[in-house]
Design an enzyme around this catalytic site. Sequence first.
Site, PDB file in Angstrom:
ATOM      1  N   SER A 124      65.813  67.806  51.531  1.00 46.54           N
ATOM      2  CA  SER A 124      66.200  69.098  52.095  1.00 46.54           C
ATOM      3  C   SER A 124      67.540  69.522  51.537  1.00 46.54           C
ATOM      4  O   SER A 124      68.400  68.679  51.216  1.00 46.54           O
ATOM      5  CB  SER A 124      66.299  68.942  53.615  1.00 46.54           C
ATOM      6  OG  SER A 124      66.983  70.031  54.181  1.00 46.54           O
ATOM      7  N   TYR A 149      69.512  63.855  61.602  1.00 47.13           N
ATOM      8  CA  TYR A 149      68.350  64.262  60.797  1.00 47.13           C
ATOM      9  C   TYR A 149      68.770  64.454  59.339  1.00 47.13           C
ATOM     10  O   TYR A 149      68.158  63.918  58.411  1.00 47.13           O
ATOM     11  CB  TYR A 149      67.736  65.569  61.343  1.00 47.13           C
ATOM     12  CG  TYR A 149      66.966  66.316  60.279  1.00 47.13           C
ATOM     13  CD1 TYR A 149      65.705  65.882  59.892  1.00 47.13           C
ATOM     14  CD2 TYR A 149      67.535  67.412  59.619  1.00 47.13           C
ATOM     15  CE1 TYR A 149      65.028  66.527  58.861  1.00 47.13           C
ATOM     16  CE2 TYR A 149      66.863  68.054  58.594  1.00 47.13           C
ATOM     17  CZ  TYR A 149      65.613  67.612  58.224  1.00 47.13           C
ATOM     18  OH  TYR A 149      64.958  68.237  57.203  1.00 47.13           O
ATOM     19  N   LYS A 153      67.928  62.290  55.424  1.00 45.83           N
ATOM     20  CA  LYS A 153      67.485  62.789  54.112  1.00 45.83           C
ATOM     21  C   LYS A 153      68.401  62.250  53.007  1.00 45.83           C
ATOM     22  O   LYS A 153      67.944  61.860  51.936  1.00 45.83           O
ATOM     23  CB  LYS A 153      67.454  64.322  54.091  1.00 45.83           C
ATOM     24  CG  LYS A 153      66.392  64.926  55.012  1.00 45.83           C
ATOM     25  CD  LYS A 153      64.978  64.563  54.569  1.00 45.83           C
ATOM     26  CE  LYS A 153      63.916  65.013  55.540  1.00 45.83           C
ATOM     27  NZ  LYS A 153      62.571  64.483  55.237  1.00 45.83           N
TER      28      LYS A 153
HETATM   29  C1  UD1 Z   1      67.257  73.756  59.863  1.00 49.36           C
HETATM   30  C2  UD1 Z   1      68.141  72.596  59.601  1.00 49.36           C
HETATM   31  C3  UD1 Z   1      67.752  71.974  58.299  1.00 49.36           C
HETATM   32  C4  UD1 Z   1      66.335  71.516  58.364  1.00 49.36           C
HETATM   33  C5  UD1 Z   1      65.413  72.625  58.790  1.00 49.36           C
HETATM   34  C6  UD1 Z   1      64.111  71.983  59.170  1.00 49.36           C
HETATM   35  C7  UD1 Z   1      70.287  73.119  60.685  1.00 49.36           C
HETATM   36  C8  UD1 Z   1      71.728  73.382  60.464  1.00 49.36           C
HETATM   37  N1  UD1 Z   1      69.542  72.992  59.586  1.00 49.36           N
HETATM   38  O1  UD1 Z   1      67.469  74.692  58.809  1.00 49.36           O
HETATM   39  O2  UD1 Z   1      68.575  70.859  58.055  1.00 49.36           O
HETATM   40  O3  UD1 Z   1      65.918  71.003  57.134  1.00 49.36           O
HETATM   41  O4  UD1 Z   1      65.911  73.318  59.932  1.00 49.36           O
HETATM   42  O5  UD1 Z   1      63.265  72.854  59.766  1.00 49.36           O
HETATM   43  O6  UD1 Z   1      69.842  73.049  61.802  1.00 49.36           O
HETATM   44  N2  UD1 Z   1      68.267  81.552  63.554  1.00 49.36           N
HETATM   45  C9  UD1 Z   1      68.521  82.541  64.488  1.00 49.36           C
HETATM   46  N3  UD1 Z   1      67.806  82.546  65.638  1.00 49.36           N
HETATM   47  C10 UD1 Z   1      66.847  81.617  65.908  1.00 49.36           C
HETATM   48  C11 UD1 Z   1      66.579  80.629  64.939  1.00 49.36           C
HETATM   49  C12 UD1 Z   1      67.321  80.617  63.793  1.00 49.36           C
HETATM   50  O7  UD1 Z   1      69.382  83.396  64.287  1.00 49.36           O
HETATM   51  O8  UD1 Z   1      66.226  81.677  66.990  1.00 49.36           O
HETATM   52  C13 UD1 Z   1      69.026  81.543  62.294  1.00 49.36           C
HETATM   53  C14 UD1 Z   1      69.881  80.300  62.141  1.00 49.36           C
HETATM   54  O9  UD1 Z   1      71.139  80.462  62.717  1.00 49.36           O
HETATM   55  C15 UD1 Z   1      69.912  80.176  60.619  1.00 49.36           C
HETATM   56  C16 UD1 Z   1      68.599  80.776  60.148  1.00 49.36           C
HETATM   57  O10 UD1 Z   1      68.112  81.550  61.238  1.00 49.36           O
HETATM   58  O11 UD1 Z   1      70.967  80.947  60.119  1.00 49.36           O
HETATM   59  C17 UD1 Z   1      67.567  79.752  59.780  1.00 49.36           C
HETATM   60  O12 UD1 Z   1      67.442  78.828  60.861  1.00 49.36           O
HETATM   61  P1  UD1 Z   1      66.325  77.701  60.895  1.00 49.36           P
HETATM   62  O13 UD1 Z   1      64.993  78.302  60.681  1.00 49.36           O
HETATM   63  O14 UD1 Z   1      66.541  76.900  62.143  1.00 49.36           O
HETATM   64  O15 UD1 Z   1      66.619  76.833  59.609  1.00 49.36           O
HETATM   65  P2  UD1 Z   1      67.979  76.136  59.131  1.00 49.36           P
HETATM   66  O16 UD1 Z   1      68.996  76.075  60.185  1.00 49.36           O
HETATM   67  O17 UD1 Z   1      68.375  76.799  57.867  1.00 49.36           O
END
Ligand code: UD1
Length: 338
Positions: A124, A149, A153
């Site tokens: 990742s 987590y 990785k």
């Molecule tokens: C997250 C993990 C990453 C992992 C991946 C697995 C973190 C910091 N990173 O990625 O290590 O490999 O999941 O699935 O947790 N967001 C919102 N509202 C929401 C959900 C998400 O605003 O309800 C935003 C988050 O703040 C982020 C983006 O959407 O900026 C993507 O979030 P997400 O889909 O959870 O992925 P990552 O955080 O990038």
Amino acid sequence: MNILVTGGAGFIGSHTVVELENAGFRPIILDDFSNSEKSVLDGLKNILGHDVECIEGNCNDTEVLRSVFASHKIDGVIHFAAAKAVGESVENPLKYYDLNVGSLIKLIRTMEEFGVKKMVFSSSCTVYGEPDEIPVTESTPRKPANSPYGNTKTICEDILRDTVLSGRNAQFVALRYFNPIGAHETAEIGELPSGVPSNLVPYITQTAAGLRNELTIFGDDYDTIDGTNIRDFIHVVDLAKAHVLALKFLEEKEEAYYDVFNIGTGKGNSVKELVDTFEEVNGVKLNYKIGPRRPGDTIKIYGDVNKSQDILGWKAEKTLAEALKDAWRWQQKLAERK
Ligand code: UD1
């Protein structure tokens, strides 16, 4: 070639099973369905026109692995099976170290016992932490992970590297995924989060479908184009195809080999841009609000993907709009099923 696909009933695993079949490989799924549903197998059958062999079992169990390798001629392995909930890993780190690290060690040992040398591993972009410069290349230094987590990785990459450095004749690659989204264009398979989704796109599609009241965007005061986080969102089918090319690449290799590859689009989009695109391409209005930052979130990251293109011959082809249309079509199909 028979390819063992651990976690093959999961989101990325199931899409990879389809692409393996399309490329003439024979996938054999090993999955314990701890975070996936058996209905995935029906979806795969509908796409492929036949059943895919699936063994129900835990790949963190040497006896299970031995029986699979003893009863099948396995030519290569794609190791997806792992737990991936960042928050849960903070609460229960031992579960993550045991499952994610333990299963890799058992798998490498069993592969050695049965003379299987080739593996593609799911890593990742979390290994880059908050990078000093973007886009990140594979030689961008890894940073200490911000969750157990993420650390699994990093550790797993090191285990793969050190195993190959030890002089053992093995060919391993780790693919560093950015943010996989979307679903198969047939809407037969897609992302199936259990409980409340923590990832962005399933939360969006469930909100649009009326299963959740509103999406919270976690922070709009970051130093980015519109204040929301930047990610490299990649269509899961493009990501799946990268595994096929990585396997084909390993097929040609006879010497000990280990390398890492970024698997992203090479482009960053903000969370707000993604939300706007979702609304626009699907013609739906999304109920959302801006909330506080989520602790531990990377501010901005996207990948330089030239190495994957040059060495594996892989490049993302689908657009963000296609991914969001496919994700929405999948959510609607799920609603019909209920
Ligand atoms: C997250 C993990 C990453 C992992 C991946 C697995 C973190 C910091 N990173 O990625 O290590 O490999 O999941 O699935 O947790 N967001 C919102 N509202 C929401 C959900 C998400 O605003 O309800 C935003 C988050 O703040 C982020 C983006 O959407 O900026 C993507 O979030 P997400 O889909 O959870 O992925 P990552 O955080 O990038």
